[in-house]
Design a protein around this motif. Sequence first.
Motif, PDB file in Angstrom:
ATOM      1  N   SER A   1      14.797 -17.972  17.735  1.00  0.00           N
ATOM      2  CA  SER A   1      15.023 -17.746  16.314  1.00  0.00           C
ATOM      3  C   SER A   1      15.366 -19.123  15.744  1.00  0.00           C
ATOM      4  N   SER A   2      15.399 -19.250  14.446  1.00  0.00           N
ATOM      5  CA  SER A   2      15.618 -20.576  13.870  1.00  0.00           C
ATOM      6  C   SER A   2      16.997 -21.123  14.225  1.00  0.00           C
ATOM      7  N   CYS A   3      17.124 -22.437  14.168  1.00  0.00           N
ATOM      8  CA  CYS A   3      18.400 -23.095  14.438  1.00  0.00           C
ATOM      9  C   CYS A   3      19.444 -22.621  13.441  1.00  0.00           C
ATOM     10  N   PRO A   4      20.683 -22.481  13.883  1.00  0.00           N
ATOM     11  CA  PRO A   4      21.736 -22.120  12.941  1.00  0.00           C
ATOM     12  C   PRO A   4      21.936 -23.251  11.940  1.00  0.00           C
ATOM     13  N   SER A   5      22.354 -22.901  10.750  1.00  0.00           N
ATOM     14  CA  SER A   5      22.582 -23.895   9.710  1.00  0.00           C
ATOM     15  C   SER A   5      23.894 -24.632   9.952  1.00  0.00           C
ATOM     16  N   ALA A   6      23.895 -25.933   9.744  1.00  0.00           N
ATOM     17  CA  ALA A   6      25.124 -26.717   9.867  1.00  0.00           C
ATOM     18  C   ALA A   6      26.088 -26.403   8.736  1.00  0.00           C
ATOM     19  N   ALA A   7      25.603 -25.781   7.655  1.00  0.00           N
ATOM     20  CA  ALA A   7      26.439 -25.492   6.489  1.00  0.00           C
ATOM     21  C   ALA A   7      27.109 -24.117   6.579  1.00  0.00           C
ATOM     22  N   ARG A   8      26.959 -23.430   7.699  1.00  0.00           N
ATOM     23  CA  ARG A   8      27.527 -22.080   7.803  1.00  0.00           C
ATOM     24  C   ARG A   8      29.052 -22.108   7.680  1.00  0.00           C
ATOM     25  N   SER A   9      29.619 -21.021   7.267  1.00  0.00           N
ATOM     26  CA  SER A   9      31.041 -20.959   6.936  1.00  0.00           C
ATOM     27  C   SER A   9      31.963 -21.110   8.138  1.00  0.00           C
ATOM     28  N   ASP A  10      31.530 -20.816   9.348  1.00  0.00           N
ATOM     29  CA  ASP A  10      32.441 -20.906  10.502  1.00  0.00           C
ATOM     30  C   ASP A  10      32.760 -22.348  10.881  1.00  0.00           C
ATOM     31  N   ARG A  11      32.135 -23.321  10.254  1.00  0.00           N
ATOM     32  CA  ARG A  11      32.475 -24.727  10.511  1.00  0.00           C
ATOM     33  C   ARG A  11      33.720 -25.149   9.759  1.00  0.00           C
ATOM     34  N   SER A  12      34.054 -24.468   8.678  1.00  0.00           N
ATOM     35  CA  SER A  12      35.129 -24.927   7.806  1.00  0.00           C
ATOM     36  C   SER A  12      36.512 -24.811   8.432  1.00  0.00           C
ATOM     37  N   ASP A  13      36.672 -24.007   9.470  1.00  0.00           N
ATOM     38  CA  ASP A  13      37.997 -23.843  10.063  1.00  0.00           C
ATOM     39  C   ASP A  13      38.240 -24.785  11.235  1.00  0.00           C
ATOM     40  N   GLY A  14      37.285 -25.659  11.519  1.00  0.00           N
ATOM     41  CA  GLY A  14      37.471 -26.639  12.585  1.00  0.00           C
ATOM     42  C   GLY A  14      37.186 -26.114  13.978  1.00  0.00           C
ATOM     43  N   SER A  15      36.804 -24.842  14.099  1.00  0.00           N
ATOM     44  CA  SER A  15      36.612 -24.275  15.430  1.00  0.00           C
ATOM     45  C   SER A  15      35.258 -24.628  16.024  1.00  0.00           C
ATOM     46  N   HIS A  16      34.283 -24.922  15.212  1.00  0.00           N
ATOM     47  CA  HIS A  16      32.939 -25.292  15.638  1.00  0.00           C
ATOM     48  C   HIS A  16      32.275 -24.224  16.499  1.00  0.00           C
ATOM     49  N   ARG A  17      32.595 -22.960  16.217  1.00  0.00           N
ATOM     50  CA  ARG A  17      31.857 -21.906  16.890  1.00  0.00           C
ATOM     51  C   ARG A  17      30.406 -22.097  16.509  1.00  0.00           C
ATOM     52  N   SER A  18      29.543 -22.131  17.494  1.00  0.00           N
ATOM     53  CA  SER A  18      28.182 -22.502  17.167  1.00  0.00           C
ATOM     54  C   SER A  18      27.200 -21.993  18.198  1.00  0.00           C
ATOM     55  N   ASP A  19      26.032 -21.618  17.714  1.00  0.00           N
ATOM     56  CA  ASP A  19      24.922 -21.309  18.599  1.00  0.00           C
ATOM     57  C   ASP A  19      23.983 -22.500  18.701  1.00  0.00           C
ATOM     58  N   ALA A  20      24.323 -23.580  18.029  1.00  0.00           N
ATOM     59  CA  ALA A  20      23.506 -24.788  18.078  1.00  0.00           C
ATOM     60  C   ALA A  20      23.610 -25.409  19.466  1.00  0.00           C
ATOM     61  N   HIS A  21      22.523 -25.996  19.891  1.00  0.00           N
ATOM     62  CA  HIS A  21      22.464 -26.623  21.210  1.00  0.00           C
ATOM     63  C   HIS A  21      22.705 -28.122  21.102  1.00  0.00           C
ATOM     64  N   ILE A  22      23.258 -28.692  22.148  1.00  0.00           N
ATOM     65  CA  ILE A  22      23.431 -30.139  22.227  1.00  0.00           C
ATOM     66  C   ILE A  22      22.070 -30.752  22.516  1.00  0.00           C
ATOM     67  N   VAL A  23      21.651 -31.694  21.669  1.00  0.00           N
ATOM     68  CA  VAL A  23      20.386 -32.381  21.901  1.00  0.00           C
ATOM     69  C   VAL A  23      20.599 -33.811  22.390  1.00  0.00           C
ATOM     70  N   SER A  24      21.791 -34.343  22.169  1.00  0.00           N
ATOM     71  CA  SER A  24      22.122 -35.671  22.669  1.00  0.00           C
ATOM     72  C   SER A  24      23.618 -35.715  22.952  1.00  0.00           C
ATOM     73  N   ALA A  25      23.971 -35.952  24.199  1.00  0.00           N
ATOM     74  CA  ALA A  25      25.368 -35.962  24.607  1.00  0.00           C
ATOM     75  C   ALA A  25      25.826 -37.387  24.900  1.00  0.00           C
ATOM     76  N   HIS A  26      26.989 -37.729  24.354  1.00  0.00           N
ATOM     77  CA  HIS A  26      27.591 -39.042  24.607  1.00  0.00           C
ATOM     78  C   HIS A  26      29.074 -38.839  24.913  1.00  0.00           C
ATOM     79  N   PRO A  27      29.387 -38.146  26.027  1.00  0.00           N
ATOM     80  CA  PRO A  27      30.786 -37.857  26.352  1.00  0.00           C
ATOM     81  C   PRO A  27      31.613 -39.115  26.571  1.00  0.00           C
ATOM     82  N   GLU A  28      30.983 -40.197  27.010  1.00  0.00           N
ATOM     83  CA  GLU A  28      31.721 -41.444  27.202  1.00  0.00           C
ATOM     84  C   GLU A  28      32.217 -42.020  25.877  1.00  0.00           C
ATOM     85  N   GLN A  29      31.566 -41.616  24.783  1.00  0.00           N
ATOM     86  CA  GLN A  29      31.972 -42.057  23.452  1.00  0.00           C
ATOM     87  C   GLN A  29      32.665 -40.947  22.675  1.00  0.00           C
TER      88      GLN A  29
END
Length: 73
Positions: free
Chosen positions: A6-34
């Motif tokens: 299904s389409s990617c979830p929108s970055a503007a969805r309301s669950d981002r506003s509380d800082g929890s970052h609940r997300s169905d979005a996938h990591i496409v580039s990881a930089h854990p060292e940074q």
Amino acid sequence: MCSHQSSCPSAARSDRSDGSHRSDAHIVSAHPEQGWYLLCDGAIVFDDTGALLPDGRVVAPHRVPVEHLAIAA
């Protein structure tokens, strides 16, 4: 930006506003060292729970109230 069945979830969805970052979005580039990760919805999330959204808005890090922190003996 990615190949979600299904389409990617929108970055503007309301669950981002509380800082929890609940997300169905996938990591496409990881930089854990940074301490940051690029998600398929275009958002950049940080290890401190903050985020930078594709439209330039900032989501402040979610801080745990001090009374909820454990004290090491």
